[in-house]
Design a protein around this motif. Structure first.
Motif, PDB file in Angstrom:
ATOM      1  N   ARG A 192       0.859  -1.181   0.000  1.00 50.41           N
ATOM      2  CA  ARG A 192       0.000   0.000   0.000  1.00 50.41           C
ATOM      3  C   ARG A 192       0.897   1.233   0.000  1.00 50.41           C
ATOM      4  O   ARG A 192       1.740   1.405   0.875  1.00 50.41           O
TER       5      ARG A 192
ATOM      6  N   ASN B 144       0.757   5.365  -0.029  1.00 52.58           N
ATOM      7  CA  ASN B 144      -0.059   6.557   0.157  1.00 52.58           C
ATOM      8  C   ASN B 144       0.103   7.481  -1.042  1.00 52.58           C
ATOM      9  O   ASN B 144       1.106   7.393  -1.764  1.00 52.58           O
ATOM     10  N   PRO B 145      -0.835   8.396  -1.268  1.00 57.09           N
ATOM     11  CA  PRO B 145      -0.661   9.376  -2.342  1.00 57.09           C
ATOM     12  C   PRO B 145       0.704  10.065  -2.232  1.00 57.09           C
ATOM     13  O   PRO B 145       1.118  10.480  -1.148  1.00 57.09           O
TER      14      PRO B 145
ATOM     15  N   HIS C  53      -6.145  -1.483  -6.302  1.00 58.90           N
ATOM     16  CA  HIS C  53      -6.858  -0.225  -6.075  1.00 58.90           C
ATOM     17  C   HIS C  53      -5.942   0.949  -6.401  1.00 58.90           C
ATOM     18  O   HIS C  53      -4.744   0.890  -6.161  1.00 58.90           O
ATOM     19  N   GLY C  54      -6.539   2.005  -6.916  1.00 61.96           N
ATOM     20  CA  GLY C  54      -5.806   3.245  -7.140  1.00 61.96           C
ATOM     21  C   GLY C  54      -5.176   3.314  -8.513  1.00 61.96           C
ATOM     22  O   GLY C  54      -5.474   2.525  -9.414  1.00 61.96           O
TER      23      GLY C  54
ATOM     24  N   ASN D  33       2.830   6.293  -6.578  1.00 69.50           N
ATOM     25  CA  ASN D  33       1.414   6.626  -6.469  1.00 69.50           C
ATOM     26  C   ASN D  33       1.243   8.086  -6.834  1.00 69.50           C
ATOM     27  O   ASN D  33       1.657   8.974  -6.086  1.00 69.50           O
TER      28      ASN D  33
ATOM     29  N   ARG E 180      -4.944  10.207  -5.905  1.00 66.91           N
ATOM     30  CA  ARG E 180      -5.457  10.864  -4.690  1.00 66.91           C
ATOM     31  C   ARG E 180      -5.866   9.876  -3.614  1.00 66.91           C
ATOM     32  O   ARG E 180      -6.257  10.284  -2.520  1.00 66.91           O
ATOM     33  N   THR E 181      -5.818   8.581  -3.952  1.00 66.69           N
ATOM     34  CA  THR E 181      -6.127   7.538  -2.978  1.00 66.69           C
ATOM     35  C   THR E 181      -4.941   6.587  -2.907  1.00 66.69           C
ATOM     36  O   THR E 181      -4.014   6.664  -3.714  1.00 66.69           O
ATOM     37  N   ASP E 182      -4.979   5.684  -1.944  1.00 63.33           N
ATOM     38  CA  ASP E 182      -3.897   4.708  -1.819  1.00 63.33           C
ATOM     39  C   ASP E 182      -3.787   3.859  -3.087  1.00 63.33           C
ATOM     40  O   ASP E 182      -4.801   3.549  -3.721  1.00 63.33           O
TER      41      ASP E 182
ATOM     42  N   GLU F  89      -2.791   0.194  -4.109  1.00 65.58           N
ATOM     43  CA  GLU F  89      -2.604  -1.108  -3.483  1.00 65.58           C
ATOM     44  C   GLU F  89      -2.376  -2.159  -4.557  1.00 65.58           C
ATOM     45  O   GLU F  89      -3.059  -2.163  -5.579  1.00 65.58           O
TER      46      GLU F  89
END
Length: 93
Positions: free
Chosen positions: A21, A23-24, A43-44, A75, A78-80, A82
């Motif tokens: 994971r 972070n932004p 995700h992301g 990344n 704006r979201t994680d 993953e």
């Protein structure tokens, strides 16, 4: 962050499954290693930087990174971001 989903504690002897994971704004180191690994983006969105250039990645993408290829995940969303990563068990030693 990295979480071991299947590993030595589970009795895995051939492959380990890990979840990452970012972070932004986060990223992994630009690195290389002797083993291949396979990645599935959960995700992301972000970028994969490698010797083959920069590639946009989004949820659902499947990525193969050959042995010895320098690579980095970033990344830029704006979201994680993953993703799952499968590596040979021998890579841990």
């Amino acid at each position: 962050s990295m979480r071991m989903l299947v590993g030595p504690k589970d009795g895995a002897v051939n492959f380990f499954l890990r979840q990452f994971r970012l972070n932004p704004g986060g990223h992994t180191p630009f690195h290389r290693h002797a083993w291949e690994h396979e990645v599935f983006v959960l995700h992301g969105q972000g970028e994969l930087h490698s010797e083959q250039g920069v590639r946009m990645i989004v949820a659902g993408n499947v990525i193969f990174i050959p042995p010895g290829e320098r690579h980095q995940f970033k990344n830029n969303g704006r979201t994680d971001l993953e993703f799952l990563c499968i590596v040979p068990a021998s890579s841990a030693g």
